[in-house]
Design a protein around this motif. Structure first.
Motif, PDB file in Angstrom:
ATOM      1  N   TYR A 541       0.860  -1.184   0.000  1.00  0.00           N
ATOM      2  CA  TYR A 541       0.000   0.000   0.000  1.00  0.00           C
ATOM      3  C   TYR A 541       0.894   1.231   0.000  1.00  0.00           C
ATOM      4  N   TRP A 542       0.282   2.395  -0.224  1.00  0.00           N
ATOM      5  CA  TRP A 542       1.011   3.649  -0.158  1.00  0.00           C
ATOM      6  C   TRP A 542       0.301   4.594   0.804  1.00  0.00           C
ATOM      7  N   THR A 543       1.069   5.307   1.609  1.00  0.00           N
ATOM      8  CA  THR A 543       0.536   6.353   2.477  1.00  0.00           C
ATOM      9  C   THR A 543       1.485   7.541   2.445  1.00  0.00           C
ATOM     10  N   ALA A 544       0.943   8.719   2.152  1.00  0.00           N
ATOM     11  CA  ALA A 544       1.745   9.944   2.154  1.00  0.00           C
ATOM     12  C   ALA A 544       2.135  10.305   3.589  1.00  0.00           C
ATOM     13  N   LEU A 545       2.961  11.324   3.743  1.00  0.00           N
ATOM     14  CA  LEU A 545       3.410  11.778   5.064  1.00  0.00           C
ATOM     15  C   LEU A 545       2.464  12.881   5.556  1.00  0.00           C
ATOM     16  N   TYR A 546       1.654  12.578   6.550  1.00  0.00           N
ATOM     17  CA  TYR A 546       0.743  13.578   7.118  1.00  0.00           C
ATOM     18  C   TYR A 546       0.376  13.186   8.549  1.00  0.00           C
ATOM     19  N   VAL A 547      -0.237  14.109   9.281  1.00  0.00           N
ATOM     20  CA  VAL A 547      -0.592  13.898  10.694  1.00  0.00           C
ATOM     21  C   VAL A 547      -1.847  13.034  10.786  1.00  0.00           C
ATOM     22  N   VAL A 548      -1.791  12.027  11.660  1.00  0.00           N
ATOM     23  CA  VAL A 548      -2.961  11.183  11.885  1.00  0.00           C
ATOM     24  C   VAL A 548      -3.497  11.286  13.309  1.00  0.00           C
ATOM     25  N   ALA A 582      10.873  29.094  14.114  1.00  0.00           N
ATOM     26  CA  ALA A 582      11.218  27.892  14.878  1.00  0.00           C
ATOM     27  C   ALA A 582      10.277  26.725  14.608  1.00  0.00           C
ATOM     28  N   GLY A 583       9.063  27.016  14.155  1.00  0.00           N
ATOM     29  CA  GLY A 583       8.101  25.945  13.873  1.00  0.00           C
ATOM     30  C   GLY A 583       8.403  25.184  12.609  1.00  0.00           C
ATOM     31  N   LYS A 584       9.220  25.759  11.716  1.00  0.00           N
ATOM     32  CA  LYS A 584       9.655  25.089  10.491  1.00  0.00           C
ATOM     33  C   LYS A 584       8.484  24.494   9.699  1.00  0.00           C
ATOM     34  N   GLY A 585       7.401  25.233   9.685  1.00  0.00           N
ATOM     35  CA  GLY A 585       6.224  24.789   8.934  1.00  0.00           C
ATOM     36  C   GLY A 585       5.070  24.355   9.810  1.00  0.00           C
ATOM     37  N   ILE A 586       5.244  24.328  11.142  1.00  0.00           N
ATOM     38  CA  ILE A 586       4.150  24.074  12.082  1.00  0.00           C
ATOM     39  C   ILE A 586       3.727  25.423  12.674  1.00  0.00           C
ATOM     40  N   ASP A 587       2.465  25.810  12.482  1.00  0.00           N
ATOM     41  CA  ASP A 587       1.923  27.046  13.035  1.00  0.00           C
ATOM     42  C   ASP A 587       0.713  26.738  13.907  1.00  0.00           C
ATOM     43  N   PHE A 588       0.451  27.623  14.872  1.00  0.00           N
ATOM     44  CA  PHE A 588      -0.661  27.427  15.805  1.00  0.00           C
ATOM     45  C   PHE A 588      -1.479  28.712  15.878  1.00  0.00           C
ATOM     46  N   TYR A 589      -2.806  28.570  15.875  1.00  0.00           N
ATOM     47  CA  TYR A 589      -3.720  29.705  15.885  1.00  0.00           C
ATOM     48  C   TYR A 589      -4.831  29.394  16.890  1.00  0.00           C
ATOM     49  N   ARG A 624      -6.048  25.490  16.635  1.00  0.00           N
ATOM     50  CA  ARG A 624      -5.859  25.106  15.234  1.00  0.00           C
ATOM     51  C   ARG A 624      -4.379  24.926  14.927  1.00  0.00           C
ATOM     52  N   VAL A 625      -4.059  23.757  14.348  1.00  0.00           N
ATOM     53  CA  VAL A 625      -2.700  23.444  13.926  1.00  0.00           C
ATOM     54  C   VAL A 625      -2.652  23.499  12.404  1.00  0.00           C
ATOM     55  N   GLN A 626      -1.605  24.125  11.910  1.00  0.00           N
ATOM     56  CA  GLN A 626      -1.417  24.217  10.465  1.00  0.00           C
ATOM     57  C   GLN A 626      -0.036  23.687  10.110  1.00  0.00           C
ATOM     58  N   VAL A 627      -0.009  22.783   9.122  1.00  0.00           N
ATOM     59  CA  VAL A 627       1.233  22.154   8.684  1.00  0.00           C
ATOM     60  C   VAL A 627       1.488  22.543   7.224  1.00  0.00           C
ATOM     61  N   TRP A 665       7.717  14.644   1.585  1.00  0.00           N
ATOM     62  CA  TRP A 665       7.558  15.788   2.473  1.00  0.00           C
ATOM     63  C   TRP A 665       6.163  15.827   3.068  1.00  0.00           C
ATOM     64  N   ALA A 666       6.050  16.478   4.232  1.00  0.00           N
ATOM     65  CA  ALA A 666       4.772  16.523   4.955  1.00  0.00           C
ATOM     66  C   ALA A 666       3.724  17.282   4.152  1.00  0.00           C
ATOM     67  N   CYS A 667       2.517  16.735   4.105  1.00  0.00           N
ATOM     68  CA  CYS A 667       1.418  17.340   3.362  1.00  0.00           C
ATOM     69  C   CYS A 667       0.943  18.629   4.039  1.00  0.00           C
ATOM     70  N   THR A 668       0.426  19.537   3.237  1.00  0.00           N
ATOM     71  CA  THR A 668      -0.284  20.700   3.757  1.00  0.00           C
ATOM     72  C   THR A 668      -1.551  20.215   4.455  1.00  0.00           C
ATOM     73  N   GLN A 669      -1.782  20.733   5.683  1.00  0.00           N
ATOM     74  CA  GLN A 669      -2.859  20.171   6.505  1.00  0.00           C
ATOM     75  C   GLN A 669      -3.303  21.196   7.543  1.00  0.00           C
ATOM     76  N   THR A 670      -4.596  21.314   7.744  1.00  0.00           N
ATOM     77  CA  THR A 670      -5.159  22.186   8.774  1.00  0.00           C
ATOM     78  C   THR A 670      -6.179  21.394   9.578  1.00  0.00           C
ATOM     79  N   PHE A 671      -6.047  21.409  10.903  1.00  0.00           N
ATOM     80  CA  PHE A 671      -6.982  20.654  11.741  1.00  0.00           C
ATOM     81  C   PHE A 671      -6.990  21.263  13.144  1.00  0.00           C
ATOM     82  N   ASP A 672      -8.018  20.955  13.898  1.00  0.00           N
ATOM     83  CA  ASP A 672      -8.128  21.428  15.274  1.00  0.00           C
ATOM     84  C   ASP A 672      -7.651  20.349  16.234  1.00  0.00           C
ATOM     85  N   LEU A 673      -6.769  20.723  17.127  1.00  0.00           N
ATOM     86  CA  LEU A 673      -6.236  19.796  18.121  1.00  0.00           C
ATOM     87  C   LEU A 673      -7.261  19.618  19.238  1.00  0.00           C
ATOM     88  N   LYS A 674      -7.536  18.417  19.573  1.00  0.00           N
ATOM     89  CA  LYS A 674      -8.543  18.128  20.611  1.00  0.00           C
ATOM     90  C   LYS A 674      -7.946  18.283  22.012  1.00  0.00           C
TER      91      LYS A 674
END
Length: 674
Positions: A541-548, A582-589, A624-627, A665-674
């Motif tokens: 199977y194939w799976t890209a690099l992203y947050v699960v 410092a987040g190197k592509g990880i942002d928090f809102y 909100r976490v943004q990658v 490389w890590a996928c572009t992704q936006t989600f809310d942290l629980k």
């Protein structure tokens, strides 16, 4: 109270000529001999294929019933013996039982059929509807005979291509799966419930016998494979074994070599099937740049005889596809295609096949793309868009039909194994919502799979593979950018098992036009796509690099679990991480504004989890976490586009054309942290 004579008041008799009965909601008179013949036939009465065979047998006694089933119309029917044994003659007393019902059922199925494309059956047990399989399956009538006087009657479609006909020998023919084949008559006997194939009862598996089943968009059966390995398709409203379907593919090459160490399968050496990979979408799918000085990278065929292209160049033109040539890149023009993803894709796959198995399979590549086209099109262009029915969509089918003809002329089969979708920038510009674009992608691959299979006749569904956009210009939420389209592309793979995200394309240089990747980046994109196809089509199977998954460790620290082992770039050698902070592509809102990320690091070196530290506890109502969501300049790519410094722990290959190690490389992704 009802008036007239009631049946309970009719005198009792010992003999009868007719019986009143029900037929399709109406009352009908049925001769008793026909009723007797029906019962007799169900009990296994005497049957003859031809009238001559029946007339040659006078041994039955007077009044015996028999049937003729394989002769001409008007001759087939129920016969009664008149005269003593070994004397007398046979008299036709009526049609075969249920012939009228069978004809009505077939007529109703044809009425329900959608003759522009598909019609299947509602369920395996219901066996209703019809599958005519006409679109994309039209062939020249000369495949049957070159004698124009042979045809008593035949029909053609709007383009004057053969659909169905009857010859002067009484044989019936239909265009099916690209070949004119003798018509197979299949129907369900309304009385017994049996499926009948050319007059003979036909065994149909129960629903529990099927290991896999393909349905159309309405949930109706199209194709299935049983646990015993037999393949079945819907034909004329019934399920029929593929090998019995009269011209349907009965010998699809499914032989695979297998490496038990890597789990990789490969098309068998010497396979008679051409496996095709189509690339669709906008100008990026075509390998375009707007920089006149840009030149192709792969101008010489790297894998001649194995990696081929449909036509004289990998990108599409109005020219007909009349041959396959060795794959190489051909410059289209100053503001057009330079280097498609095809050569990089082919190189990655061919090198891996040869390494694992000692040989290369034969693969056909072609891009069919249109620049500046949103999926749904534009209100200002009646012919725009790429969805089913558009000019762009129809062009894909034209190229495929012509490619199939090339394979057929070489005595080979053609099967499309993948459609690569490089698209999305125009939908972002036209404000397509995240939900609608994700649904569009699912519809796109579903429609393409249906239409491709009608043309090629292949049993397997077509898989779609997505790349993620790296450029957008609005929707900013202070530091981070919520890219509707990039997130929709990641969402789409949850809507259908036939779509997979390959990954983002921000790791390469842009061409300098602030819109397109550079030619070298297109080749690197192809290497990335080829790696995903290897894993998903011929591996496990194939799976890209992203947050699960994500969770809080403290009020200022949270962790993000990714799909695979990762590493974080500390230098700007591969991507510009300095401008990301410092987040190197990880942002928090937090709903009121950005919260500074002070550090990110792998919890365990080479592991799949990052620990993220914030400068202060969030005070707002949202987490909100943004990658890979922040742009730091104009255009796509590793210097200014939406990006991150998060990559796979190890390179997946080194491109032999420049010895560059390549990562996912890590996928572009936006989600809310629980």
């Amino acid at each position: 109270m009802a008036s007239g004579v009631q049946t309970t008041g009719v005198p009792v008799g010992a003999v009868l000529d007719e019986v009143l009965g029900n037929r399709a909601g109406s009352t009908t008179r049925v001769p008793f001999d026909v009723i007797a013949a029906t019962i007799w036939q169900k009990l296994g009465g005497v049957a003859f294929e031809t009238l001559a065979e029946l007339q040659a047998d006078l041994s039955p006694k007077d009044g015996t019933l028999a049937s003729v089933w394989g002769d001409a119309d008007g001759v087939n029917g129920i016969y009664r013996k008149d005269g003593a044994a070994d004397a007398g003659d046979w008299t036709r007393i009526g049609d075969l039982p249920m012939t009228a019902a069978q004809a009505a059922a077939i007529a109703a199925a044809k009425d329900r059929a959608n003759h522009s494309g598909t019609q299947a059956i509602s369920t395996i047990s219901g066996l209703e509807g019809a599958l005519t399989g006409l679109e994309g399956s039209i062939s020249d009538i000369q495949q049957v005979t070159s004698d124009d006087d042979y045809w008593i009657d035949y029909s053609v479609d709007a383009d004057d291509r053969f659909v169905e006909g009857v010859g002067n020998d009484g044989r019936r023919w239909r265009a099916l799966n690209g070949t004119v084949t003798e018509l197979v008559e299949v129907y369900r006997d309304p009385l017994s419930g049996e499926v009948v194939l050319d007059g003979v009862p036909y065994p149909v598996p129960d629903i529990g016998d099927f290991q896999t089943v393909d349905h159309d968009a309405d949930g109706r059966f199209v194709f299935g494979r049983t646990f015993s390995g037999e393949q079945y398709m819907a034909l004329n409203g019934q399920i029929v074994r593929v090998s019995d379907a009269g011209g349907a593919p009965s010998d699809w090459d499914r032989d695979l070599s297998y490496n038990p160490v890597t789990g990789l399968h490969s098309p068998a050496d010497g396979s008679a099937t051409d496996r095709m990979i189509l690339v669709v979408g906008q100008s990026l799918a075509n390998g375009s740049t707007s920089v006149a000085s840009d030149q192709p990278i792969t101008t010489v065929a790297e894998h001649p005889g194995y990696a081929l292209m449909a036509g004289a160049q990998p990108w599409n033109s109005s020219d007909a596809v009349t041959e396959f040539q060795d794959l190489r890149e051909v410059r289209q023009g100053d503001g057009a295609a330079k280097e498609t993803v095809c050569s990089g894709m082919a190189d990655r796959m061919m090198r891996e096949f040869e390494s694992q198995f000692g040989y290369k399979p034969r693969l056909i590549f072609k891009t069919v793309a249109r620049g500046g086209q949103a999926y749904y099109g534009s209100q200002t262009s009646a012919t725009g868009g790429l969805k089913r029915g558009s000019e762009g969509y129809s062009e894909v089918l034209r190229v495929l039909r012509q490619s199939k003809a090339v394979s057929t002329a070489e005595g080979r089969q053609l099967a499309v194994v993948a459609v690569v979708i490089i698209h999305g920038e125009q939908d972002h510009s036209e404000d397509t919502t995240r939900e609608n674009y994700a649904r569009a992608l699912a519809n796109w691959i579903g429609d393409l799979s249906d239409d491709i299979r009608l043309i090629t006749g292949q049993p397997d569904r077509v898989k779609g593979y997505l790349t993620q956009v790296s450029r957008w210009d609005d929707d900013a939420e202070t530091q981070g950018v919520v890219s509707r389209i990039a997130n929709a592309q990641l969402d789409a793979q949850a809507l259908t098992p036939d779509l997979r995200m390959v990954g983002p394309i921000y790791f390469g240089d842009q061409s300098g036009d602030n819109s397109h990747p550079a030619p070298r980046t297109y080749r690197q994109m192809g290497q990335m796509i080829g790696d995903a196809l290897l894993a998903d089509l011929w591996g496990a199977y194939w799976t890209a690099l992203y947050v699960v998954d994500g969770w809080w460790v403290s009020d200022t620290v949270f962790r993000l679990k990714f799909t695979r082992p990762l590493a974080v770039e500390d230098t700007d050698d591969l991507v510009n991480v300095s401008d990301l902070g410092a987040g190197k592509g990880i942002d928090f809102y937090d709903g009121t504004g950005p919260v500074e990320v002070t550090s990110i690091s792998a919890v365990v070196a080479g592991g799949d989890t990052l620990e993220v530290t914030l400068a202060a506890a969030p005070a707002g109502p949202r987490a909100r976490v943004q990658v890979a969501s922040r742009q730091t300049g104009t255009g796509p790519g590793r210097l200014t586009g939406g990006r991150s410094g998060i990559r796979s722990a190890a390179p997946f290959t080194t491109d032999p054309s420049d010895n560059q190690a390549l990562y996912h490389w890590a996928c572009t992704q936006t989600f809310d942290l629980k």
